[in-house]
Scaffold this motif. Structure first.
Motif, mmCIF file in Angstrom:
data_model
loop_
_atom_site.group_PDB
_atom_site.id
_atom_site.type_symbol
_atom_site.label_atom_id
_atom_site.label_comp_id
_atom_site.label_asym_id
_atom_site.label_seq_id
_atom_site.Cartn_x
_atom_site.Cartn_y
_atom_site.Cartn_z
ATOM 1 N N GLY A 67 0.684 -1.342 -0.035
ATOM 2 C CA GLY A 67 0.039 0.080 0.011
ATOM 3 C C GLY A 67 1.065 1.315 0.053
ATOM 4 O O GLY A 67 0.258 2.281 0.550
ATOM 5 N N ILE A 68 2.055 1.215 -0.587
ATOM 6 C CA ILE A 68 2.739 2.543 -0.641
ATOM 7 C C ILE A 68 2.852 3.080 -1.924
ATOM 8 O O ILE A 68 3.519 2.342 -2.767
ATOM 9 C CB ILE A 68 4.298 1.997 -0.144
ATOM 10 C CG1 ILE A 68 4.336 1.650 1.552
ATOM 11 C CG2 ILE A 68 5.292 3.074 -0.046
ATOM 12 C CD1 ILE A 68 5.402 0.794 1.907
ATOM 13 N N THR A 69 2.570 4.172 -2.149
ATOM 14 C CA THR A 69 2.680 4.731 -3.294
ATOM 15 C C THR A 69 4.298 5.318 -3.761
ATOM 16 O O THR A 69 5.068 5.464 -2.891
ATOM 17 C CB THR A 69 1.749 5.804 -3.688
ATOM 18 O OG1 THR A 69 1.765 6.938 -2.687
ATOM 19 C CG2 THR A 69 0.181 5.504 -3.556
ATOM 20 N N SER A 70 4.309 5.493 -4.963
ATOM 21 C CA SER A 70 5.669 6.083 -5.408
ATOM 22 C C SER A 70 5.664 6.787 -6.658
ATOM 23 O O SER A 70 4.543 6.985 -7.065
ATOM 24 C CB SER A 70 6.535 4.779 -5.678
ATOM 25 O OG SER A 70 6.112 4.025 -6.749
ATOM 26 N N SER A 85 -0.089 12.012 2.561
ATOM 27 C CA SER A 85 0.182 12.578 1.340
ATOM 28 C C SER A 85 0.788 11.701 0.250
ATOM 29 O O SER A 85 1.274 10.693 0.862
ATOM 30 C CB SER A 85 0.892 13.814 1.504
ATOM 31 O OG SER A 85 2.308 13.713 1.790
ATOM 32 N N GLU A 86 0.475 11.949 -0.797
ATOM 33 C CA GLU A 86 0.895 10.913 -2.145
ATOM 34 C C GLU A 86 2.153 11.622 -2.703
ATOM 35 O O GLU A 86 2.054 12.914 -2.893
ATOM 36 C CB GLU A 86 -0.204 10.591 -3.054
ATOM 37 C CG GLU A 86 -1.367 10.053 -2.409
ATOM 38 C CD GLU A 86 -1.271 8.884 -1.613
ATOM 39 O OE1 GLU A 86 -0.317 8.189 -1.897
ATOM 40 O OE2 GLU A 86 -2.110 8.724 -0.771
ATOM 41 N N PRO A 87 3.280 10.994 -3.264
ATOM 42 C CA PRO A 87 3.373 9.608 -2.943
ATOM 43 C C PRO A 87 3.869 9.433 -1.571
ATOM 44 O O PRO A 87 4.492 10.345 -0.936
ATOM 45 C CB PRO A 87 4.323 9.255 -4.117
ATOM 46 C CG PRO A 87 5.051 10.372 -4.280
ATOM 47 C CD PRO A 87 3.856 11.556 -4.314
ATOM 48 N N ASN A 88 3.538 8.348 -1.285
ATOM 49 C CA ASN A 88 4.184 8.004 0.397
ATOM 50 C C ASN A 88 5.699 7.582 0.441
ATOM 51 O O ASN A 88 6.286 8.054 1.240
ATOM 52 C CB ASN A 88 3.528 6.575 0.854
ATOM 53 C CG ASN A 88 1.865 6.443 0.876
ATOM 54 O OD1 ASN A 88 1.315 5.601 0.346
ATOM 55 N ND2 ASN A 88 1.377 7.704 1.252
#
Length: 131
Positions: A67-70, A85-88
């Motif tokens: 579940g970690i955005t990049s 906030s995004e990205p993580n």
């Protein structure tokens, strides 16, 4: 696997089919290379070979498994309970790399595991003449 040329994998699929007289035919799938927009490559990583590079695979795994955005996958799968906030995954201030970059480097540097003993050829016993 990442260093193997796409054409080599295509040739292997073709050769396998010819060698087995059509009984076993590999199929290469061209997939987008996430970090290189507009480019494709033969899929070789992930479930159903959906990624052509380890960096694409890393970004996908971070998003869908943890579940970690990049930078490669900046959109959450769900916004339920999303409090950051995004990205993580943001670049490290020291080396400028994200976790997905470090993970990719780790995988590229990992040595291939040894072949399993059950796949090694078994030496044939010498013929014993009757006594």
């Amino acid at each position: 696997m990442e260093a193997i040329a796409d054409q080599t994998l295509l040739d292997l699929a073709h050769t396998q089919c010819a060698y087995t007289h059509g009984q076993i035919c590999g199929q290469a799938v061209f997939v987008p290379i996430v970090e290189a927009p507009g480019q494709t490559g033969v899929g070789r990583f992930g479930w159903k070979d959906q990624h052509a590079s380890l960096l694409s695979f890393s970004g996908d795994a971070y998003l869908n498994e943890m579940g970690i955005t990049s930078r490669l996958f900046p959109t959450e799968v769900t916004t339920l309970c999303n409090t950051v906030s995004e990205p993580n995954n943001t670049p490290d201030p020291v080396d400028g790399l994200e976790d997905i970059d470090h993970f990719t480097r780790f995988m590229r540097a990992s040595k291939a595991p040894p072949a399993m003993s059950c796949f090694r050829p078994i030496p044939r016993p010498e013929r014993i003449e009757s006594l």
